[in-house]
Write an enzyme that holds these catalytic residues in place. Sequence first.
Site, PDB file in Angstrom:
ATOM      1  N   ILE A  13      39.521  29.721   7.316  1.00 52.36           N
ATOM      2  CA  ILE A  13      40.458  29.401   8.383  1.00 52.36           C
ATOM      3  C   ILE A  13      40.080  28.112   9.108  1.00 52.36           C
ATOM      4  O   ILE A  13      40.959  27.357   9.534  1.00 52.36           O
ATOM      5  CB  ILE A  13      40.560  30.582   9.384  1.00 52.36           C
ATOM      6  N   HIS A  47      38.027  38.805   5.380  1.00 53.23           N
ATOM      7  CA  HIS A  47      38.071  40.183   5.882  1.00 53.23           C
ATOM      8  C   HIS A  47      38.264  40.252   7.395  1.00 53.23           C
ATOM      9  O   HIS A  47      38.247  41.330   7.987  1.00 53.23           O
ATOM     10  CB  HIS A  47      36.792  40.943   5.503  1.00 53.23           C
ATOM     11  N   HIS A 224      28.863  43.403  10.884  1.00 54.87           N
ATOM     12  CA  HIS A 224      29.687  43.983  11.951  1.00 54.87           C
ATOM     13  C   HIS A 224      30.578  45.050  11.309  1.00 54.87           C
ATOM     14  O   HIS A 224      31.250  44.792  10.308  1.00 54.87           O
ATOM     15  CB  HIS A 224      30.520  42.875  12.595  1.00 54.87           C
ATOM     16  N   TYR A 269      36.795  47.617  19.625  1.00 51.26           N
ATOM     17  CA  TYR A 269      38.156  47.095  19.691  1.00 51.26           C
ATOM     18  C   TYR A 269      38.990  47.797  18.626  1.00 51.26           C
ATOM     19  O   TYR A 269      38.463  48.346  17.646  1.00 51.26           O
ATOM     20  CB  TYR A 269      38.202  45.572  19.516  1.00 51.26           C
ATOM     21  N   VAL A 370      32.430  29.703  13.961  1.00 52.85           N
ATOM     22  CA  VAL A 370      33.749  29.644  14.608  1.00 52.85           C
ATOM     23  C   VAL A 370      34.566  30.826  14.110  1.00 52.85           C
ATOM     24  O   VAL A 370      34.795  30.963  12.912  1.00 52.85           O
ATOM     25  CB  VAL A 370      34.474  28.325  14.271  1.00 52.85           C
ATOM     26  N   TRP A 371      35.003  31.670  15.019  1.00 50.04           N
ATOM     27  CA  TRP A 371      35.810  32.822  14.646  1.00 50.04           C
ATOM     28  C   TRP A 371      37.278  32.414  14.544  1.00 50.04           C
ATOM     29  O   TRP A 371      37.685  31.354  15.033  1.00 50.04           O
ATOM     30  CB  TRP A 371      35.619  33.954  15.650  1.00 50.04           C
ATOM     31  N   THR A 373      39.605  33.382  16.215  1.00 48.20           N
ATOM     32  CA  THR A 373      40.116  33.241  17.579  1.00 48.20           C
ATOM     33  C   THR A 373      40.226  31.792  18.024  1.00 48.20           C
ATOM     34  O   THR A 373      41.180  31.404  18.688  1.00 48.20           O
ATOM     35  CB  THR A 373      39.192  33.997  18.561  1.00 48.20           C
ATOM     36  N   ASP A 562      25.731  11.805  33.647  1.00 52.32           N
ATOM     37  CA  ASP A 562      25.229  10.950  34.722  1.00 52.32           C
ATOM     38  C   ASP A 562      23.720  10.849  34.576  1.00 52.32           C
ATOM     39  O   ASP A 562      23.050  11.796  34.156  1.00 52.32           O
ATOM     40  CB  ASP A 562      25.650  11.442  36.104  1.00 52.32           C
ATOM     41  N   THR A 564      19.861   8.828  36.025  1.00 50.79           N
ATOM     42  CA  THR A 564      19.113   7.907  36.871  1.00 50.79           C
ATOM     43  C   THR A 564      18.284   7.029  35.941  1.00 50.79           C
ATOM     44  O   THR A 564      17.596   7.539  35.049  1.00 50.79           O
ATOM     45  CB  THR A 564      18.195   8.630  37.872  1.00 50.79           C
ATOM     46  N   GLY A 576      16.436   9.670  33.702  1.00 53.04           N
ATOM     47  CA  GLY A 576      16.620  11.069  34.059  1.00 53.04           C
ATOM     48  C   GLY A 576      17.955  11.503  33.492  1.00 53.04           C
ATOM     49  O   GLY A 576      19.018  11.013  33.917  1.00 53.04           O
ATOM     50  N   GLU A 667      10.461  11.776  44.057  1.00 54.79           N
ATOM     51  CA  GLU A 667      10.133  12.464  42.814  1.00 54.79           C
ATOM     52  C   GLU A 667       8.837  11.845  42.317  1.00 54.79           C
ATOM     53  O   GLU A 667       8.738  10.617  42.180  1.00 54.79           O
ATOM     54  CB  GLU A 667      11.246  12.296  41.784  1.00 54.79           C
TER      55      GLU A 667
END
Length: 839
Positions: A13, A47, A224, A269, A370-371, A373, A562, A564, A576, A667
């Site tokens: 899929i 499946h 499963h 489910y 990746v399922w 879904t 972002d 530093t 950073g 720091e």
Amino acid sequence: MPSPRVVIIGAGIVGANLADELTARGVTDITVLDKGPIPLTGGSTSHAPGLVFQTNSSKTMTEFAAYTAAKLSSLARPGARAFNAVGGLEIATSERRLAELKRRHGWATAWGVEARLVDPAEAKALHPLIDESIVLGGLHLPGDGLASAVLAVELLRERAAERGARFVGGVRVTGVERSAGRVTGVVTDDGVVPADVVISAAGFWGPELGELVGMRVPLVPMAHQYVKTTAVRELAEQADGVALGGSHVLGSGNSAALPILRHQDAGLYFRQHGESLGIGSYDHRPIAVGYDELPAVDGKDMGEHSMPSRLDFTPEDFERAFKASRQLLPALEDAGIADAFNGIFSFTPDGGSLVGESPEVRGFFIAEAVWVTHSAGVAKAVAELVVDGQSATDLHELDVARFEEIHMTDAYVLETSKQSFVEVYDIKHPLEPRQSPRNLRVSPFHARQRELGGYFLEAAGWERPHWYEANRGLLDTLPAEWHQPARDDWSAQFDSPIAAAEAHATRTNVAMYDMTALKRLEVSGPGALRLLQGLTTGQIDKSIGSVTYTLMLTEDGGIRSDLTVARIGDDLFQIGANGGQDLDYLTRAAADQTAASPAEWVQVRDTTGGTCCIGVWGPRARDLVQPLTPADLTNNGLKYFRAVSTTIAGIPVRIMRLSYVGELGWEIYASAEYGQRLWDALWGAGRPIGLIAAGRAAFNSLRLEKGYRSWGADMTTEHTPAEAGLEFAVRPAKGEFVGKAALDGPADAPLARRLRCLTVDDGTSMVLGKEPVYVAGDVAGYVTSAAFGHTVRRPVAYAWLPGDVEVGDRVEIEYFGARIAATVQAEPLVDPEMAKIRA
């Protein structure tokens, strides 16, 4: 530019969606390979039960699920459709789960998905088989539904093939050819297929393919359990108009009229298969499966009941699940098991998908774990990465570069992937740490922090103290107005009133914070300045000792990160950063620049593990540190956003005048080997003036009061600097940089959305993040970060809201189904003149 030659490995899929998405964007030289026959390849798609449920704490994954549902709904052939919008129903049989459904309703609402909470009678009306006497309530999403995965693969293949894609089954991939660090072709047992781009969408076979290019793919194939019952009388009586067959020709999802039912309290489910019910269970031991344990099925023998991803059923693992199923659905009392198997799916250390380009080989991408879904949504994002160089949807939660080195070891991947299986339906608090493995990454101060009774949570493998029991005594002398109000049970988890005392000490005296877990990079070489000037929005070409807060943008102006940036030498910078994705991005850019211009070579090095950092902040920070160092720490000696290399108590250190909490301080960086000695030197000198160690709970509160953003929570690639309130970090006059062109436009152009500071009106009601925000009664945005503001004596939240929402406007935040009044505030809430921080 000619269309790239793309090879997709895996015709399930995800692979079929990739071929469709790429050909829709004009990439037509595509070959899709699979070792199984197409469309029933024998992988997880063959499946899969086909559930597409949209509710997720992740905005990204919710959008991917919604896109998948919409796209598959457009796929049909006469008498068959690829998606059946039967809706989804989650039910609660415990008060705790009922509260969780209210939280999940908030997620759906925040992310724009139609959802409503229902009472037991409404739940019964939606799914007549349930015993409403044991149901306390439910969450109904009408847009959820069932995908006919194999039919979808056929229809996607047909459409992609019409545009030029070629699908080849029964071919085994044995290697990936490359030259100069880039893919050039895929070696198969049928020959070599030339390629400029290779995308592995092989599901649980992904790690094997990753090994072909030296890429570690951290996932584990897990079994499963799935059962189809014998005919259920009530369903047989109502089966008119519902396809009774479950073949891929008709589309297995078409054999249902009842909504998907999820009983997460029991790890279950349910979906309809005509006269029968399908039952999926996570309520069993995690069963990791090795490749040598998979059935060897020849392509000509592949079928619904014979495939490598279908293992023999273990009935002893299903006994509790079947009992719970019959309790919820009494109609199953007389039903038996018509078919049952243990199906293989992919699980990862954090339960998330794996998307990105290999750091070892350019042009080799993965889209794994990746399922169904999220399949079309992920495929769309990967196609955008290949064609446009970036995804329109933020991918930091899926990026394989999010994992640190320790997360990629076999032992870690196995243990944590098993835990991901166990926790699929668990109720998880946003701050809840994993229980094991722990103590993987500790700062040099860890022993001292334990002596002080540090309460540790975990992030990126690091043990990070959130408060210290040693500070509990401070509550006795804490001014009454600084004591935080009682919290509700949910927000009180992983919180302590001690955080208020630590915040008070920081605002009024001095505290030290362990900042070691923050990612530190070193960028060096004759091309270092050029690289950073071109990748960041700020002016980096400053004097040695300067520190710059800056952004990295995507080409369309989104905030990639972002940073530093401290200029330590002409050709040496300390960065950073926010995590592995920054390291990956900078390393790739450095390699490209070095290859194109060897005289301007650049090296990027992760120095986090070999260094440590203590933040010393508070109005008496100078009283603590100045006597220990020969450096001049007066306001004129070391100005705000400047750095100096010196010593503290004889220990070589680098001091940067920065403050993420809004108070005077620094720091202080050192080599990890000196870390404990540095802590002891500061601690010993500070005890006479009341120095304390403070944790992340106080830190987060203080930074929100000061209006400091956290990348990944408050802003992502989907937001621009102006929207995020960070336009001050952009210096267009410095020259060209990535994303600059996208920012061009009238400076006073109205913004469609803005990140806004909110305070809660009642001064007590807490929120934690990701809650929907209402303006004039309508959903208008969502909370990003929140904490109790100890200085301002009320909860503080940041939220994305429409651009026309102004300071002083009233809004409401939905928290577990209740509406909390809040007000938009000017920011920062504390010290807007910056007097304290520049003292």
